[in-house]
Motif scaffolding. Sequence first.
Motif, mmCIF file in Angstrom:
data_model
loop_
_atom_site.group_PDB
_atom_site.id
_atom_site.type_symbol
_atom_site.label_atom_id
_atom_site.label_comp_id
_atom_site.label_asym_id
_atom_site.label_seq_id
_atom_site.Cartn_x
_atom_site.Cartn_y
_atom_site.Cartn_z
ATOM 1 N N GLU A 110 0.829 -1.207 0.000
ATOM 2 C CA GLU A 110 0.000 0.000 0.000
ATOM 3 C C GLU A 110 0.866 1.261 0.000
ATOM 4 O O GLU A 110 0.568 2.220 -0.720
ATOM 5 N N ASN A 111 1.938 1.254 0.770
ATOM 6 C CA ASN A 111 2.851 2.400 0.790
ATOM 7 C C ASN A 111 3.506 2.598 -0.569
ATOM 8 O O ASN A 111 3.658 3.727 -1.030
ATOM 9 N N LEU A 112 3.859 1.503 -1.208
ATOM 10 C CA LEU A 112 4.471 1.581 -2.528
ATOM 11 C C LEU A 112 3.482 2.132 -3.550
ATOM 12 O O LEU A 112 3.836 2.979 -4.375
ATOM 13 N N GLN A 113 2.235 1.683 -3.455
ATOM 14 C CA GLN A 113 1.212 2.173 -4.373
ATOM 15 C C GLN A 113 0.971 3.666 -4.173
ATOM 16 O O GLN A 113 0.842 4.413 -5.138
ATOM 17 N N GLU A 114 0.905 4.121 -2.917
ATOM 18 C CA GLU A 114 0.721 5.546 -2.630
ATOM 19 C C GLU A 114 1.893 6.355 -3.177
ATOM 20 O O GLU A 114 1.705 7.419 -3.765
ATOM 21 N N TYR A 115 3.100 5.858 -2.973
ATOM 22 C CA TYR A 115 4.288 6.554 -3.454
ATOM 23 C C TYR A 115 4.253 6.650 -4.975
ATOM 24 O O TYR A 115 4.566 7.697 -5.548
ATOM 25 N N THR A 116 3.837 5.582 -5.639
ATOM 26 C CA THR A 116 3.750 5.580 -7.100
ATOM 27 C C THR A 116 2.729 6.599 -7.583
ATOM 28 O O THR A 116 2.988 7.345 -8.530
ATOM 29 N N LYS A 117 1.568 6.669 -6.914
ATOM 30 C CA LYS A 117 0.532 7.639 -7.288
ATOM 31 C C LYS A 117 1.049 9.067 -7.112
ATOM 32 O O LYS A 117 0.836 9.930 -7.977
ATOM 33 N N GLN A 118 1.734 9.333 -6.007
ATOM 34 C CA GLN A 118 2.273 10.672 -5.746
ATOM 35 C C GLN A 118 3.320 11.039 -6.791
ATOM 36 O O GLN A 118 3.347 12.180 -7.277
ATOM 37 N N THR A 119 4.156 10.098 -7.145
ATOM 38 C CA THR A 119 5.190 10.359 -8.130
ATOM 39 C C THR A 119 4.573 10.667 -9.492
ATOM 40 O O THR A 119 5.023 11.583 -10.185
ATOM 41 N N LYS A 120 3.540 9.922 -9.872
ATOM 42 C CA LYS A 120 2.861 10.179 -11.151
ATOM 43 C C LYS A 120 2.244 11.566 -11.163
ATOM 44 O O LYS A 120 2.333 12.276 -12.158
ATOM 45 N N ARG A 121 1.610 11.953 -10.037
ATOM 46 C CA ARG A 121 1.009 13.291 -9.947
ATOM 47 C C ARG A 121 2.061 14.383 -10.083
ATOM 48 O O ARG A 121 1.856 15.390 -10.744
ATOM 49 N N GLN A 122 3.193 14.202 -9.425
ATOM 50 C CA GLN A 122 4.258 15.192 -9.481
ATOM 51 C C GLN A 122 4.846 15.288 -10.881
ATOM 52 O O GLN A 122 5.200 16.381 -11.342
ATOM 53 N N ASN A 123 4.963 14.170 -11.579
ATOM 54 C CA ASN A 123 5.504 14.175 -12.929
ATOM 55 C C ASN A 123 4.569 14.835 -13.930
ATOM 56 O O ASN A 123 5.006 15.390 -14.933
ATOM 57 N N LYS A 124 3.244 14.783 -13.672
ATOM 58 C CA LYS A 124 2.284 15.423 -14.555
ATOM 59 C C LYS A 124 2.352 16.934 -14.440
ATOM 60 O O LYS A 124 2.095 17.669 -15.378
ATOM 61 N N ASN A 125 2.683 17.432 -13.247
ATOM 62 C CA ASN A 125 2.734 18.892 -13.015
ATOM 63 C C ASN A 125 3.961 19.446 -13.555
ATOM 64 O O ASN A 125 4.711 19.708 -14.113
#
Length: 125
Positions: A110-125
């Motif tokens: 779950e922590n890995l999935q959250e980190y992946t989601k956050q990283t994707k969001r940051q890369n989109k910005n």
Amino acid sequence: MADHFSNDEIRASILFETDKGQQKIHELGKAIDELEAKRKIHLQTMAKEEREGRKSSDLWKAAKKQYDKLGKQIKHNREEIDKETKALDINNMTMAQLRKQSKALRRELENLQEYTKQTKRQNKN
């Protein structure tokens, strides 16, 4: 000259090591229970002193010091249990140990999935 061991000898050696690991885990668990009981007594002493307005008393300070010391010992014992559990063969773990291992793996996923989601969001910005 190399020693040759039969499968039964190897299996017996593995089971002996596993039993020693399980025994150590059990002993550490009992020690944690005892430490937590002592820690609870110190917490009650601290709470009583606070209710009576003597938070800075020598008794409160001594209880706090012991409370913290016991907390460190409990943490160390839990780390030792984790280390011993990781060394066990999965086939020789108890059901409770398997459940605990499962929860830990789920939490990591779950922590890995959250980190992946956050990283994707940051890369989109």
